[in-house]
Design an enzyme around this catalytic site. Structure first.
Site, PDB file in Angstrom:
ATOM      1  CB  CYS A  85      -1.117   2.494   3.845  1.00 53.29           C
ATOM      2  SG  CYS A  85      -2.252   1.721   3.457  1.00 53.29           S
ATOM      3  CG  ASP A  86       3.179   1.149   5.019  1.00 52.41           C
ATOM      4  OD1 ASP A  86       2.348   1.882   5.965  1.00 52.41           O
ATOM      5  OD2 ASP A  86       2.898  -0.242   4.129  1.00 52.41           O
TER       6      ASP A  86
ATOM      7  CB  CYS B  66      -1.409   0.007   1.497  1.00 53.67           C
ATOM      8  SG  CYS B  66      -2.224   1.242   1.377  1.00 53.67           S
TER       9      CYS B  66
END
Ligand code: NAP
Length: 304
Positions: free
Chosen positions: A134-135, A131
């Protein structure tokens, strides 16, 4: 959560939330079950630019807007991990609860496919991520590698290029699978490099963190190592259909077979979104499936 509903929707991505909107607006007592956050893949997507009427929106924002709209007509939303759905439309949850619907809509989407190479599992969360949204921030000014040449790989590479020092995309053929306009954006981005005709064979780490990836040339079998801090595999998806394995409604790749009303061969059991057997997996087609399934379920339940 009660025992009996008109409509039980499993999965709160765009398909499930659209089904909830149409079902609850039509007056069906509707339950949405989700084992993560609402929004499905939307919350893992940076920007959506192909949803008609909305030029550009962050995935998380569209997810929140859809969720608020879907639950504004009294659709009930609950955390629930569904283990099994039987042909009598009982839905068995991992906490022991069982709910029954007059109609069920399976909108469980797909899960990311793994590379299945040494070093992948042990470095999850230590440099290997599925992701970018997200990261990505963990890789500011660092070098990252993206595996895959589909829409997901290329779109997320563009997002990552806004943060990372460099993004290297590795594809196994010499052509991309992604749409042309995304390919053009990749070519124009000076931070993005492309390695064609290579497959990943091993993820390397040092002191508990990813330090590189070993690639093999598919023609010559020569190996090379690319040093990097982050690796983002985007090599496709597999359907989340474990809970309907016994119903005989899946094709050979595990996707749900449905008719034009998005109904499976079992009356009252529907499926919508990425989890069904179809050609075009997009937010708009997921919403379309959800609306059609809920509307058909409404007519069937009310007998009109
Ligand atoms: P995808 O389109 O199936 O692409 C997967 C990519 O990974 C392909 O380039 C494939 O190579 C490669 N690949 C597969 N297995 C591999 C392996 N073991 N090693 C190395 N490479 C491997 O998957 P996706 O990008 O996740 O997209 C899934 C669906 O969602 C598609 O229908 C896509 O169009 C849709 N989607 C749409 C949008 C949008 O419209 N904006 C955004 C994201 C996703 P080959 O090409 O050689 O098979």
């Amino acid at each position: 959560m009660e025992r009996q509903y008109d409509l039980v929707i499993v999965g709160a991505g765009p398909a499930g939330l659209s089904a909830a909107l149409y079902g609850s607006r039509a007056g069906l007592k509707t339950l949405i079950l989700e084992n993560g956050a609402p929004g499905g893949k939307l919350i893992k997507t940076n920007k959506i630019s192909n949803y008609p009427g909305i030029k550009d929106i962050e995935g998380t924002q569209l997810a929140m807007d859809m969720f608020e709209q879907a639950t504004s007509f009294q659709a009930e939303y609950a955390y629930g991990e569904v283990n099994k759905i039987d042909k009598d439309k009982n839905v068995y949850l991992s906490d022991g609860n069982v709910v029954k619907g007059e109609a069920i809509i399976l909108a469980t989407g797909t899960k990311e496919r793994l590379l299945n190479i040494p070093g992948e599992n042990e470095n999850l969360g230590h440099g290997v991520s599925f992701c970018a949204v997200c990261d990505g921030a963990f890789f500011r000014d660092k070098d990252v590698v993206v595996i895959g040449g589909g829409n997901s790989a290329l779109e997320e590479s563009i997002y990552l290029a806004g943060l990372a020092r460099s993004v290297t995309i590795v594809i196994r053929r010499d052509v991309f699978r992604a749409e042309e306009h995304i390919q053009r954006q990749i070519e124009e981005n000076s931070k993005i490099h492309i390695i064609k005709k290579h497959i990943p064979t091993q993820i390397l780490s040092s002191e508990g963190k990813v330090s590189g990836i070993e690639l093999e040339n598919v023609d010559t079998h020569e190996k090379q190592v690319i040093e990097c801090s982050g690796i983002f595999p985007y090599v496709g998806q597999d359907p989340n259909t474990d809970c309907v394995q016994d119903l005989g409604v899946l094709n050979e790749r595990g996707y749900v077979l449905v008719d034009d009303d998005r109904q499976t061969k079992i009356p009252g059991i529907y499926a919508a979104g990425d989890v069904i057997d179809k050609n075009l997996r997009q937010v708009i087609t997921a919403c379309n499936d959800g609306a059609i399934a809920a509307q058909h379920a409404f007519h069937k339940i009310k007998g009109i």
